[in-house]
Design a protein around this motif. Structure first.
Motif, PDB file in Angstrom:
ATOM      1  N   THR A  32       0.861  -1.179   0.000  1.00 58.06           N
ATOM      2  CA  THR A  32       0.000   0.000   0.000  1.00 58.06           C
ATOM      3  C   THR A  32       0.893   1.223   0.000  1.00 58.06           C
ATOM      4  OG1 THR A  32      -0.161  -0.425   2.364  1.00 58.06           O
ATOM      5  CG2 THR A  32      -2.107  -0.888   1.052  1.00 58.06           C
ATOM      6  N   ASP A  33       0.846   1.938  -1.079  1.00 60.46           N
ATOM      7  CA  ASP A  33       1.674   3.135  -1.215  1.00 60.46           C
ATOM      8  C   ASP A  33       0.844   4.364  -0.835  1.00 60.46           C
ATOM      9  OD1 ASP A  33       4.008   4.463  -1.748  1.00 60.46           O
ATOM     10  OD2 ASP A  33       3.586   4.708  -3.892  1.00 60.46           O
ATOM     11  N   HIS A  34       1.553   5.442  -0.495  1.00 58.14           N
ATOM     12  CA  HIS A  34       0.869   6.705  -0.223  1.00 58.14           C
ATOM     13  C   HIS A  34       0.585   7.415  -1.544  1.00 58.14           C
ATOM     14  CE1 HIS A  34       2.457   5.871   3.770  1.00 58.14           C
ATOM     15  NE2 HIS A  34       1.574   6.732   4.235  1.00 58.14           N
ATOM     16  N   CYS A  56       5.144  -1.451 -10.126  1.00 61.34           N
ATOM     17  CA  CYS A  56       4.507  -0.146 -10.279  1.00 61.34           C
ATOM     18  C   CYS A  56       4.957   0.784  -9.153  1.00 61.34           C
ATOM     19  CB  CYS A  56       2.991  -0.269 -10.315  1.00 61.34           C
ATOM     20  SG  CYS A  56       2.400  -0.970 -11.874  1.00 61.34           S
ATOM     21  N   HIS A  57       5.080   0.210  -7.945  1.00 58.88           N
ATOM     22  CA  HIS A  57       5.536   1.023  -6.819  1.00 58.88           C
ATOM     23  C   HIS A  57       6.916   1.626  -7.114  1.00 58.88           C
ATOM     24  CE1 HIS A  57       6.062   1.333  -2.153  1.00 58.88           C
ATOM     25  NE2 HIS A  57       6.125   2.489  -2.762  1.00 58.88           N
ATOM     26  N   ALA A  58       7.805   0.769  -7.614  1.00 60.53           N
ATOM     27  CA  ALA A  58       9.145   1.250  -7.922  1.00 60.53           C
ATOM     28  C   ALA A  58       9.102   2.311  -9.024  1.00 60.53           C
ATOM     29  CB  ALA A  58      10.032   0.081  -8.334  1.00 60.53           C
ATOM     30  N   ILE A  60       6.643   4.333  -9.679  1.00 66.82           N
ATOM     31  CA  ILE A  60       6.061   5.566  -9.151  1.00 66.82           C
ATOM     32  C   ILE A  60       7.159   6.422  -8.517  1.00 66.82           C
ATOM     33  CG2 ILE A  60       4.571   6.479  -7.302  1.00 66.82           C
ATOM     34  CD1 ILE A  60       2.691   4.017  -7.936  1.00 66.82           C
ATOM     35  N   HIS A  61       8.104   5.752  -7.835  1.00 69.32           N
ATOM     36  CA  HIS A  61       9.164   6.500  -7.149  1.00 69.32           C
ATOM     37  C   HIS A  61      10.408   6.702  -7.994  1.00 69.32           C
ATOM     38  CE1 HIS A  61       7.129   6.703  -3.360  1.00 69.32           C
ATOM     39  NE2 HIS A  61       6.858   5.404  -3.417  1.00 69.32           N
ATOM     40  N   SER A  62      10.435   6.096  -9.175  1.00 71.51           N
ATOM     41  CA  SER A  62      11.684   6.131  -9.939  1.00 71.51           C
ATOM     42  C   SER A  62      11.856   7.437 -10.686  1.00 71.51           C
ATOM     43  CB  SER A  62      11.724   4.973 -10.932  1.00 71.51           C
ATOM     44  OG  SER A  62      10.820   5.239 -11.991  1.00 71.51           O
ATOM     45  N   THR A 217      10.763  -2.446  -0.468  1.00 73.69           N
ATOM     46  CA  THR A 217       9.520  -1.860   0.011  1.00 73.69           C
ATOM     47  C   THR A 217       9.812  -0.785   1.032  1.00 73.69           C
ATOM     48  OG1 THR A 217       9.299  -3.211   1.957  1.00 73.69           O
ATOM     49  CG2 THR A 217       8.637  -4.186  -0.125  1.00 73.69           C
ATOM     50  N   GLU A 218       9.075   0.290   0.976  1.00 74.75           N
ATOM     51  CA  GLU A 218       9.236   1.261   2.043  1.00 74.75           C
ATOM     52  C   GLU A 218       8.028   1.203   2.965  1.00 74.75           C
ATOM     53  OE1 GLU A 218       6.840   4.594  -0.049  1.00 74.75           O
ATOM     54  OE2 GLU A 218       8.768   3.873  -0.770  1.00 74.75           O
ATOM     55  N   SER A 219       6.952   0.590   2.526  1.00 76.29           N
ATOM     56  CA  SER A 219       5.775   0.486   3.401  1.00 76.29           C
ATOM     57  C   SER A 219       5.164  -0.896   3.226  1.00 76.29           C
ATOM     58  CB  SER A 219       4.750   1.552   3.045  1.00 76.29           C
ATOM     59  OG  SER A 219       4.359   1.425   1.694  1.00 76.29           O
TER      60      SER A 219
HETATM   61 ZN   LIG Z   1       5.863   4.370  -1.917  1.00 71.61          ZN
END
Ligand SMILES: [Zn+2]
Ligand SMILES: [Zn+2]
Length: 222
Positions: A32-34, A56-58, A60-62, A217-219
């Motif tokens: 679950t990302d912010h 997708c998470h990566a 989003i932050h890349s 993962t950060e979260s």
């Molecule tokens: Zn994130």
């Protein structure tokens, strides 16, 4: 602080543990990302959470503003992805039942697994009987689907360097074996190859580490 656990469970059930951006079935490989990042004042309210796959998470932050490549995911768009997907899940659950549940891992995860396999190959160079070969099918796939293009320069370099080193080693093995077994050229190649294969090993490890960090993962959902 994190999103409330019970509400995360509800959300994961609602989205069928599929990524809200690419709709891949994730199993435990979901986070679950912010939507609005915490460092921009985003809250831990469940309204600010979006379930996404590791890839997708990566992505989003890349995005790097200094090095723009592609189009950044903005909070407003992420919110719409979430709403859109949950609407499908709520109103058309039949769609999900009929859809093939792809057991497919993402291309970058597959690349990490391929590097792990190649690490094993490099650890036991066996060129006397041509031994196990380096594999690059997942690198090709990742290139084809554009997963390499979005990587930060240093990660992409590490991955490509590793495969170039593996390819160089493979070519020496191949050229040795184009000569008759026992000939001088064969022996030269067969003697040289294990050193080249060992040279590739730290680069394989580095590429693996860079990709793991990227997908880290950060979260994590617990
Ligand atoms: Zn994130
Ligand atoms: Zn996804």
């Amino acid at each position: 602080m994190a999103f409330p656990r019970d509400l995360v469970s509800k959300l994961l059930a609602r989205c069928h543990r599929r990524c809200c951006v690419c709709h891949r079935f994730c199993g435990i490989k979901i986070e679950t990302d912010h939507i609005v990042p915490k460092e921009q004042g985003g809250s831990d309210d469940i309204e600010n959470a979006i379930p996404v796959c590791f890839e997708c998470h990566a992505e989003i932050h890349s995005y790097n503003d200094q090095h723009p490549r592609g189009r950044k995911f903005l909070p407003d768009e992420l919110r719409q992805h979430k709403e859109q997907w949950l609407k499908i899940c709520d109103e058309r659950p039949d769609v999900l039942v009929s859809v093939h549940r792809a057991a497919d891992v993402g291309p970058l995860q597959a690349l990490i697994d391929e590097l792990a396999l190649n690490g094993k190959v490099a650890a036991r160079p066996n060129v006397q009987d041509q031994g196990a070969r380096f594999h690059d099918a997942q690198l090709r796939r990742a290139i084809e689907v554009g997963s390499i293009a979005i990587l930060r320069d240093e990660i992409r370099e590490a991955v490509l360097d590793a495969y170039v080193a593996m390819d160089a080693a493979s070519q020496i093995v191949d050229s040795a074996w184009r000569h008759p077994k026992g000939s001088n050229s064969w022996a030269e190649g067969v003697n040289e190859a294990p050193r080249r294969i060992k040279d590739a090993q730290p680069q394989i490890t580095k590429a693996q580490e860079e990709l793991l960090k990227f997908l880290a993962t950060e979260s994590p959902v617990v």
